[in-house]
Design an enzyme around this catalytic site. Structure first.
Site, mmCIF file in Angstrom:
data_model
loop_
_atom_site.group_PDB
_atom_site.id
_atom_site.type_symbol
_atom_site.label_atom_id
_atom_site.label_comp_id
_atom_site.label_asym_id
_atom_site.label_seq_id
_atom_site.Cartn_x
_atom_site.Cartn_y
_atom_site.Cartn_z
ATOM 1 N N ARG A 183 20.070 12.146 -10.444
ATOM 2 C CA ARG A 183 21.259 12.805 -9.882
ATOM 3 C C ARG A 183 21.457 13.679 -10.904
ATOM 4 N NH1 ARG A 183 23.746 8.027 -7.641
ATOM 5 N NH2 ARG A 183 26.214 8.084 -6.588
ATOM 6 N N ARG A 195 34.960 13.780 -2.710
ATOM 7 C CA ARG A 195 33.453 13.520 -3.088
ATOM 8 C C ARG A 195 32.835 14.595 -1.761
ATOM 9 N NH1 ARG A 195 35.155 8.581 0.257
ATOM 10 N NH2 ARG A 195 32.785 7.463 0.197
ATOM 11 N N ARG A 202 42.278 4.656 4.300
ATOM 12 C CA ARG A 202 42.128 4.041 3.291
ATOM 13 C C ARG A 202 41.805 5.295 2.360
ATOM 14 N NH1 ARG A 202 36.217 0.830 3.421
ATOM 15 N NH2 ARG A 202 35.909 2.753 1.361
ATOM 16 N N ARG A 254 38.144 6.333 10.811
ATOM 17 C CA ARG A 254 38.428 5.254 10.859
ATOM 18 C C ARG A 254 40.082 5.140 9.454
ATOM 19 N NH1 ARG A 254 36.082 0.359 7.986
ATOM 20 N NH2 ARG A 254 37.483 0.853 6.269
ATOM 21 N N LYS A 271 22.077 7.744 4.593
ATOM 22 C CA LYS A 271 21.236 7.476 3.313
ATOM 23 C C LYS A 271 20.835 5.995 3.266
ATOM 24 C CE LYS A 271 22.504 8.157 -0.607
ATOM 25 N NZ LYS A 271 22.242 7.165 -1.612
HETATM 26 P P1 AMP Z 1 26.597 4.912 -5.613
HETATM 27 O O1 AMP Z 1 26.323 3.218 -5.508
HETATM 28 O O2 AMP Z 1 24.629 5.260 -5.570
HETATM 29 O O3 AMP Z 1 27.397 5.046 -4.729
HETATM 30 O O4 AMP Z 1 26.615 4.711 -7.325
HETATM 31 C C1 AMP Z 1 27.406 4.230 -7.937
HETATM 32 C C2 AMP Z 1 28.389 4.145 -8.917
HETATM 33 O O5 AMP Z 1 27.067 4.180 -10.216
HETATM 34 C C3 AMP Z 1 27.708 6.197 -9.261
HETATM 35 O O6 AMP Z 1 30.053 6.516 -8.621
HETATM 36 C C4 AMP Z 1 28.104 6.330 -10.509
HETATM 37 O O7 AMP Z 1 29.505 6.129 -11.320
HETATM 38 C C5 AMP Z 1 27.061 5.102 -11.560
HETATM 39 N N1 AMP Z 1 25.300 5.671 -10.926
HETATM 40 C C6 AMP Z 1 24.854 5.767 -10.211
HETATM 41 N N2 AMP Z 1 23.354 6.058 -10.171
HETATM 42 C C7 AMP Z 1 23.745 6.682 -11.359
HETATM 43 C C8 AMP Z 1 23.351 8.275 -11.825
HETATM 44 N N3 AMP Z 1 21.924 8.297 -11.982
HETATM 45 N N4 AMP Z 1 23.162 8.995 -13.182
HETATM 46 C C9 AMP Z 1 24.707 8.073 -13.469
HETATM 47 N N5 AMP Z 1 25.800 7.189 -12.702
HETATM 48 C C10 AMP Z 1 25.057 6.673 -11.604
#
Ligand code: AMP
Length: 236
Positions: free
Chosen positions: A104, A182, A171, A138, A19
C-alpha cells in the site's frame, strides 16, 4: 516433463471496485494461493499466544498496536506489515500466489521487490462515481435489520421500511461523504504505488463499471501469463 513455473501477482483496486470478487475468480480459475494483508493482520491480532513472531515483538503487544491502527483507519507501520507478509510469502516459496492489500506504500513495494520479482500487477480502475453509487445505494431498517438497495431492491416508498413504515438509515461507512473520504484516501495512498509499478512495466489496468464485464479481460490477460493448473502438473 513440464516444468512448474511460479506466478507471482498483486491485485489493486479501491474499496467497492469488485476486487474481492475478481480475486476469488482469479485464484479459483488459475489455482493460485490468495494472500490478503488484512487477513494476515486480523489473524495476528486474534493470536492469543505469548510467542515471538516474525517482527520479534510479543504477538500480544504487536496485536494491540495493529488493532489500534486498524480501528483508527490508519496504515500499520511499513516495517511491521512488510515482515508479516514477507514471512508468509517465504513459507509459500514454491507456490503461485496473488497478493491482495499489499503493498500500500512505495516502501512496502520496495520491500516486496527485495524478495521476489512480480510477474504482474493488476489494477482495477472503476470510476469513483460508479463506486459511490454502489456503496451509497444500501439502506437499512435498523430495528429489524431489513436491508434495501435503491438500485435492485428498493423500498415501496422511498426512505421508508415496507413493513413498519419507519425511516430507513444508512451505515456511517456508506454515506456519500464517508465513501468519498475513503476513496480519496485510497487514491492518495496508492497513486505512488501504481506509478512505481507503471515505471517498472508490470502494471496492467482494467477499466470498467461492471465486474462481470471487467472479468473476461482479466481472465484473457492472465490466461496468457499463467500456465493452466493441469499443464503445471503435466497432465494436459
Ligand atoms: P483490508 O482488509 O485490506 O481493508 O485491511 C484492513 C486494515 O488493515 C487497513 O485499513 C489497514 O489498517 C490495515 N492494512 C491492511 N493491509 C495493509 C498494508 N499493506 N499496509 C498497512 N496497513 C494495512
Amino acid at each position: 516433463m513440464v516444468l512448474k513455473r511460479i506466478f507471482r501477482g498483486v491485485i489493486m483496486g479501491p474499496p467497492g471496485s469488485g476486487k474481492g470478487t475478481v480475486s476469488g475468480r482469479i485464484t479459483q480459475t488459475f489455482g493460485l494461493k490468495h494472500l490478503s494483508s488484512g487477513d494476515i493482520l486480523r489473524a495476528n491480532i486474534n493470536a492469543k499466544t505469548g510467542k515471538r513472531c516474525a517482527t520479534n515483538l510479543h504477538i500480544k503487544e504487536l496485536g494491540l498496536l495493529m488493532k489500534s491502527c486498524i480501528d483508527q483507519g490508519q496504515l500499520v507501520p511499513d516495517d511491521i506489515i512488510s515482515r508479516l507478509v514477507l514471512a508468509k510469502l517465504r513459507d509459500m516459496d514454491h507456490s503461485s500466489w496473488l497478493l491482495d492489500g499489499f503493498p500500500r506504500t512505495v516502501a512496502q513495494a520496495e520491500n516486496l521487490d527485495s524478495m521476489c520479482t512480480l510477474d504482474t500487477v493488476i489494477n482495477l480502475d472503476v470510476p469513483f462515481e460508479t463506486i459511490k453509487e454502489r456503496l451509497t445505494s444500501r439502506w437499512v431498517h435498523l430495528p429489524s435489520g431489513r436491508v434495501y438497495n435503491t438500485d435492485f431492491n428498493p423500498p415501496k416508498i422511498p426512505g421508508l421500511d415496507d413493513v413498519t413504515g419507519e425511516p430507513l438509515s444508512q451505515r456511517d461507512d456508506d454515506t456519500p461523504v464517508t465513501v468519498t473520504r475513503r476513496l480519496k484516501a485510497y487514491e492518495n495512498q496508492t497513486q505512488p504505488v501504481l506509478e512505481y509499478y507503471r515505471s517498472k512495466g508490470v502494471l496492467t489496468t482494467f477499466t470498467g463499471t461492471e465486474t462481470n464485464k471487467i472479468w473476461p479481460h482479466v481472465h484473457a490477460f492472465l490466461g496468457k501469463k499463467i500456465p493452466h493448473p493441469q499443464q503445471v502438473s503435466g497432465q494436459v
